[in-house]
Design an enzyme around this catalytic site. Structure first.
Site, PDB file in Angstrom:
ATOM      1  N   GLU A 131      37.211  -4.309   9.008  1.00  0.00           N
ATOM      2  CA  GLU A 131      36.218  -4.929  10.063  1.00  0.00           C
ATOM      3  C   GLU A 131      36.199  -6.335  10.005  1.00  0.00           C
ATOM      4  O   GLU A 131      35.264  -7.048  10.110  1.00  0.00           O
ATOM      5  CB  GLU A 131      34.565  -4.360   9.619  1.00  0.00           C
ATOM      6  CG  GLU A 131      34.629  -2.913   9.944  1.00  0.00           C
ATOM      7  CD  GLU A 131      33.765  -2.262   9.100  1.00  0.00           C
ATOM      8  OE1 GLU A 131      32.804  -2.866   8.612  1.00  0.00           O
ATOM      9  OE2 GLU A 131      34.222  -1.006   8.744  1.00  0.00           O
ATOM     10  N   ALA A 149      26.678  -6.025  11.986  1.00  0.00           N
ATOM     11  CA  ALA A 149      26.027  -7.163  11.028  1.00  0.00           C
ATOM     12  C   ALA A 149      27.563  -7.984  10.499  1.00  0.00           C
ATOM     13  O   ALA A 149      28.681  -7.343  10.906  1.00  0.00           O
ATOM     14  CB  ALA A 149      25.646  -6.549   9.819  1.00  0.00           C
ATOM     15  N   LYS A 150      27.430  -9.022   9.876  1.00  0.00           N
ATOM     16  CA  LYS A 150      28.659  -9.552   9.441  1.00  0.00           C
ATOM     17  C   LYS A 150      27.980 -10.671   8.298  1.00  0.00           C
ATOM     18  O   LYS A 150      26.850 -11.236   8.489  1.00  0.00           O
ATOM     19  CB  LYS A 150      29.449 -10.623  10.451  1.00  0.00           C
ATOM     20  CG  LYS A 150      30.673 -10.918   9.901  1.00  0.00           C
ATOM     21  CD  LYS A 150      31.883  -9.996   9.776  1.00  0.00           C
ATOM     22  CE  LYS A 150      32.735  -9.687  10.981  1.00  0.00           C
ATOM     23  NZ  LYS A 150      33.645  -8.833  10.335  1.00  0.00           N
ATOM     24  N   GLY A 151      28.645 -10.783   7.299  1.00  0.00           N
ATOM     25  CA  GLY A 151      28.321 -11.757   6.191  1.00  0.00           C
ATOM     26  C   GLY A 151      29.600 -12.228   5.479  1.00  0.00           C
ATOM     27  O   GLY A 151      30.797 -11.971   5.795  1.00  0.00           O
TER      28      GLY A 151
END
Ligand code: NAD
Length: 435
Positions: free
Chosen positions: A13, A125-127
């Site tokens: 991802e 989402a991303k982090g």
């Protein structure tokens, strides 16, 4: 109209590459521009578009760790949760010095569009942590990951938000995260992350999935334009996870792979390369040119007169500087954001078909979804089942995008974003807004 981000990542991802150094646009700007662009084609409530411009939540945490020399260092970590109207948040965690809050928001939005175009029951989402992972020992990286898991514990989970590997993180990182989360929950919870090693609930076929989806989409687009794979020449930039898997599959399916490359340059053989005889980046890093009789540059590879060009190395390689010289009839985006928005317009004028990253390399997040299904159902699928189901999902997404492409007379990229946004908007409309 490419999605933005910075350096390249190796993981599933890592859907989030791209910055446009010369044609500069942040990830957030790109994600929003793409949102407005798709919204212009659709009759959707402007309030929904307004809502989608913003993330639902952004978590910012400080992560103190003890270095091996006994000193304490504090890092900053983020998790931007964009939209969950279609299901739990989903997206990678990256460890990179340039991770910022805004970048996570933009890349999280991108994941919302990507999951929706694939019709996966996930939001985006991303982090990540602003840290140079290469400057950490394995023990330090483990401590950092476990502490990050603890800080995010209340906001992640199999039904809330499911991280995955991205730049600077890998299956081992996901295994530590899963372990830390499970220890605190008091039960083994493999579904909290995807991209794990198979021995702790990872899926067969996950590593090859983005390259496989690129190959499947290339096959489908060739079919669409009545082009036999046996009569199709292909150039692939990058021979890493995405490039090598895509090239080898297309080679097996009958296409003629005339060029492949790595950071050192490209191997060129107009009669066709035996892709299995050249080691991928993972098998022997940066060895492509060692095996070549004829070496050309990466720039030359991009402008070869081939039927299909697959940029599968980096973002921003097709720019306003070289777009005029692209001679391929079809570009299938294996990397994230290989085409800048200016270049995209030039290619469209030249009637070069560009199949976007958001669809072509989405095999990674799709097999992540399969991994999550296996985890929550406590069952494991065979490689054959994973590959068969991936084929089915890619074909369904392709059909949906093709329908918009035909009915609206837009580019493939616009068609993909229209599919994504219609699904998200419809879900928002149906659920309504909590007062
Ligand atoms: P990788 O690290 O496995 O391989 C990258 C390849 O690109 C290597 O062969 C490397 O030599 C080559 N390369 C590096 N710099 C180059 C340059 N300047 N010119 C030409 N070649 C260069 O990476 P990957 O996982 O295959 O990822 C490639 C792209 O695909 C990235 O944009 C990534 O974000 C995207 N992507 C990857 C996945 C995934 O799960 N692997 C999923 C979706 C998207």
């Amino acid at each position: 109209m490419t999605m933005a981000s910075k350096p390249t990542s190796n993981h599933e991802e890592s859907d989030s590459e791209v910055s446009h150094p010369s044609e500069s646009e942040s990830a957030l700007e790109t994600a929003r521009r793409q949102l407005y662009h798709a919204a212009n084609h659709l009759d959707i409530d402007s309030n929904i578009v307004e809502r989608l411009k913003y993330p639902k939540k952004i978590h910012e945490v400080t992560i103190p760790i003890e270095r091996d020399d006994g000193t304490v260092e504090v890092f900053t970590g983020y998790r931007a949760q964009h939209d969950s109207v279609r299901g739990p948040f989903k997206g990678g965690l990256r460890y990179h010095p340039e991770v910022t809050r805004d970048e996570c928001v933009g890349l999280g939005m991108w994941m919302t569009w990507k999951c929706a175009v694939m019709n996966l029951p996930f939001g985006g989402a991303k982090g990540g942590i602003a840290v140079n992972p290469k400057a950490l020992s394995p023990n330090e990286k483990e401590r950092l990951t476990r502490r990050f898991a603890q800080e995010l514990r209340d906001v992640i989970g199999p039904t809330q938000d499911i991280p995955a590997p991205d730049m600077g993180t890998d299956p081992q990182t996901m295994a530590w995260l899963m372990d830390a989360y499970s220890m605190q929950e008091g039960e083994t919870t493999p579904g909290v992350v995807t991209g794990k090693p198979p021995v702790v609930g990872g899926s067969e076929g996950r590593e090859e999935a983005p390259g496989r989806s690129v190959a499947i989409i290339t096959r489908l687009v060739c079919e669409y334009y009545d082009r036999q794979l046996e009569e199709t020449t292909v150039a692939v930039q990058g021979y890493g996870s995405v490039g090598s898997n895509a090239a080898r599959l297309l080679d097996e399916w009958g296409a003629t792979i005339v060029a492949i490359s790595d950071v050192n340059g490209a191997m060129y053989d107009p009669t066709g390369i035996d892709t299995h005889s050249v080691p991928s980046h993972d098998e022997k890093p940066e060895a492509v040119t060692e095996y070549a009789d004829t070496v050309i540059s990466n720039d030359e590879l991009l402008t070869l007169d081939v039927d299909v060009l697959i940029p599968a190395a980096l973002g921003n390689v097709i720019t306003k500087e070289n777009a005029d010289a692209i001679a391929a009839e079809i570009v299938v985006e294996g990397a994230n954001g290989p085409t800048t928005s200016t270049a995209d317009a030039i290619l469209a004028e030249q009637e070069i078909e560009v199949v976007p990253d958001i669809l072509a390399n989405a095999g990674g997040v799709t097999v992540s979804y399969f991994e999550w299904l296996q985890d929550i159902n406590r069952r494991s699928w065979s490689l054959k089942r994973v590959n068969d189901e991936l084929e089915t999902e890619m074909r369904a997404a392709w059909n949906a995008v093709q329908a918009e492409f035909e009915s609206r007379d837009v580019t493939w990229r616009d068609a993909a974003y229209i599919v994504a946004l219609s699904r998200i908007a419809e879900a928002h409309e149906t659920r309504g807004l909590w007062p």
